[in-house]
Design a protein around this motif. Structure first.
Motif, PDB file in Angstrom:
ATOM      1  N   GLN A  33       0.823  -1.200   0.000  1.00 33.15           N
ATOM      2  CA  GLN A  33       0.000   0.000   0.000  1.00 33.15           C
ATOM      3  C   GLN A  33       0.860   1.254   0.000  1.00 33.15           C
ATOM      4  O   GLN A  33       0.546   2.239  -0.659  1.00 33.15           O
ATOM      5  CB  GLN A  33      -0.949   0.003   1.205  1.00 33.15           C
ATOM      6  N   LYS A  34       1.965   1.244   0.735  1.00 29.19           N
ATOM      7  CA  LYS A  34       2.875   2.386   0.734  1.00 29.19           C
ATOM      8  C   LYS A  34       3.473   2.604  -0.664  1.00 29.19           C
ATOM      9  O   LYS A  34       3.592   3.741  -1.125  1.00 29.19           O
ATOM     10  CB  LYS A  34       4.005   2.177   1.749  1.00 29.19           C
ATOM     11  N   ILE A  35       3.842   1.518  -1.294  1.00 32.82           N
ATOM     12  CA  ILE A  35       4.427   1.622  -2.646  1.00 32.82           C
ATOM     13  C   ILE A  35       3.391   2.176  -3.623  1.00 32.82           C
ATOM     14  O   ILE A  35       3.686   3.072  -4.419  1.00 32.82           O
ATOM     15  CB  ILE A  35       4.968   0.253  -3.101  1.00 32.82           C
ATOM     16  N   ILE A  36       2.193   1.688  -3.553  1.00 32.17           N
ATOM     17  CA  ILE A  36       1.123   2.181  -4.426  1.00 32.17           C
ATOM     18  C   ILE A  36       0.858   3.655  -4.137  1.00 32.17           C
ATOM     19  O   ILE A  36       0.688   4.457  -5.059  1.00 32.17           O
ATOM     20  CB  ILE A  36      -0.152   1.332  -4.248  1.00 32.17           C
ATOM     21  N   TYR A  37       0.842   4.050  -2.861  1.00 39.00           N
ATOM     22  CA  TYR A  37       0.621   5.445  -2.505  1.00 39.00           C
ATOM     23  C   TYR A  37       1.728   6.327  -3.075  1.00 39.00           C
ATOM     24  O   TYR A  37       1.466   7.384  -3.644  1.00 39.00           O
ATOM     25  CB  TYR A  37       0.557   5.576  -0.969  1.00 39.00           C
ATOM     26  N   HIS A  38       2.988   5.904  -2.951  1.00 40.45           N
ATOM     27  CA  HIS A  38       4.110   6.675  -3.487  1.00 40.45           C
ATOM     28  C   HIS A  38       4.020   6.806  -5.009  1.00 40.45           C
ATOM     29  O   HIS A  38       4.246   7.898  -5.550  1.00 40.45           O
ATOM     30  CB  HIS A  38       5.451   6.033  -3.109  1.00 40.45           C
ATOM     31  N   ILE A  39       3.722   5.716  -5.674  1.00 38.58           N
ATOM     32  CA  ILE A  39       3.619   5.755  -7.142  1.00 38.58           C
ATOM     33  C   ILE A  39       2.496   6.682  -7.560  1.00 38.58           C
ATOM     34  O   ILE A  39       2.659   7.509  -8.462  1.00 38.58           O
ATOM     35  CB  ILE A  39       3.423   4.330  -7.704  1.00 38.58           C
ATOM     36  N   ARG A  40       1.365   6.579  -6.890  1.00 35.88           N
ATOM     37  CA  ARG A  40       0.209   7.369  -7.267  1.00 35.88           C
ATOM     38  C   ARG A  40       0.440   8.861  -7.006  1.00 35.88           C
ATOM     39  O   ARG A  40       0.102   9.689  -7.850  1.00 35.88           O
ATOM     40  CB  ARG A  40      -1.011   6.892  -6.484  1.00 35.88           C
ATOM     41  N   HIS A  41       1.003   9.226  -5.914  1.00 32.03           N
ATOM     42  CA  HIS A  41       1.170  10.630  -5.567  1.00 32.03           C
ATOM     43  C   HIS A  41       2.468  11.245  -6.089  1.00 32.03           C
ATOM     44  O   HIS A  41       2.567  12.461  -6.187  1.00 32.03           O
ATOM     45  CB  HIS A  41       1.077  10.816  -4.039  1.00 32.03           C
ATOM     46  N   ARG A  42       3.469  10.422  -6.366  1.00 27.50           N
ATOM     47  CA  ARG A  42       4.723  10.959  -6.857  1.00 27.50           C
ATOM     48  C   ARG A  42       4.797  10.931  -8.396  1.00 27.50           C
ATOM     49  O   ARG A  42       5.292  11.875  -9.010  1.00 27.50           O
ATOM     50  CB  ARG A  42       5.881  10.158  -6.291  1.00 27.50           C
ATOM     51  N   TYR A  43       4.302   9.859  -9.030  1.00 28.83           N
ATOM     52  CA  TYR A  43       4.473   9.704 -10.475  1.00 28.83           C
ATOM     53  C   TYR A  43       3.191   9.931 -11.270  1.00 28.83           C
ATOM     54  O   TYR A  43       3.231  10.331 -12.414  1.00 28.83           O
ATOM     55  CB  TYR A  43       5.029   8.312 -10.806  1.00 28.83           C
ATOM     56  N   LEU A  44       2.049   9.643 -10.730  1.00 29.40           N
ATOM     57  CA  LEU A  44       0.792   9.794 -11.462  1.00 29.40           C
ATOM     58  C   LEU A  44       0.123  11.128 -11.144  1.00 29.40           C
ATOM     59  O   LEU A  44      -1.073  11.200 -10.917  1.00 29.40           O
ATOM     60  CB  LEU A  44      -0.153   8.632 -11.143  1.00 29.40           C
ATOM     61  N   THR A  45       0.889  12.180 -11.207  1.00 26.59           N
ATOM     62  CA  THR A  45       0.331  13.512 -11.006  1.00 26.59           C
ATOM     63  C   THR A  45      -0.206  14.022 -12.342  1.00 26.59           C
ATOM     64  O   THR A  45       0.068  13.447 -13.403  1.00 26.59           O
ATOM     65  CB  THR A  45       1.407  14.475 -10.475  1.00 26.59           C
ATOM     66  N   LEU A  46      -0.947  15.106 -12.288  1.00 26.10           N
ATOM     67  CA  LEU A  46      -1.540  15.668 -13.502  1.00 26.10           C
ATOM     68  C   LEU A  46      -0.455  16.139 -14.461  1.00 26.10           C
ATOM     69  O   LEU A  46      -0.547  15.924 -15.672  1.00 26.10           O
ATOM     70  CB  LEU A  46      -2.491  16.816 -13.141  1.00 26.10           C
TER      71      LEU A  46
END
Length: 149
Positions: A7-20
């Motif tokens: 979940q931490k990894i998914i959170y980091h990917i989502r908020h760090r790399y999948l930005t607008l």
């Protein structure tokens, strides 16, 4: 524990790399890459078509030259000069005051003698490497330079 790490990894990917900003940049990159790919395809197609056009132009030019050559030959064959030469050749005619020289065909001995005589290209001299270089550089004067062997 393992579930929390995922979940931490998914959170980091989502908020760090999948930005607008990153998504917009990725879409722009995909559009630019597609545009470049299509441009290269169009350039390659145009190059092939230009090659075909140039080949056809060369063929047209060659055909026009052949046509011009044939028309010149046709006009030459219609001249009285050619007709006179053809008549003289085929019929064996001569002009007044001319003499025709008719030679017999070569005998077998003459043909054999021509076949056995060596040509000038086959004749080789036994000269040293230095003499050959001097002949090459100074135009064949090595014998007069070296004392006339």
């Amino acid at each position: 524990m393992r579930h929390i790490n995922i979940q931490k990894i998914i959170y980091h990917i989502r908020h760090r790399y999948l930005t607008l900003n990153n998504v917009v940049m990725l879409v722009a990159f995909v559009i630019a890459a597609g545009w470049v790919w299509a441009s290269l395809g169009a350039m390659q197609r145009n190059y092939g078509l230009q090659k075909d056009i140039d080949f056809k132009k060369r063929q047209l030019q060659l055909t026009q030259l052949q046509r011009d050559n044939l028309s010149l030959q046709k006009s030459y064959y219609q001249t009285t000069e050619y007709q006179e030469l053809a008549a003289r050749d085929v019929l064996g005619l001569v002009r007044p005051g001319e003499r025709a020289l008719v030679l017999p065909p070569n005998s077998a001995a003459a043909i054999k003698a021509d076949a056995t005589t060596p040509t000038t290209a086959a004749v080789q001299t036994n000269s040293s490497n230095i003499e050959q270089w001097v002949n090459f550089l100074f135009g064949g004067y090595s014998k007069s330079i070296s004392g006339g062997k």
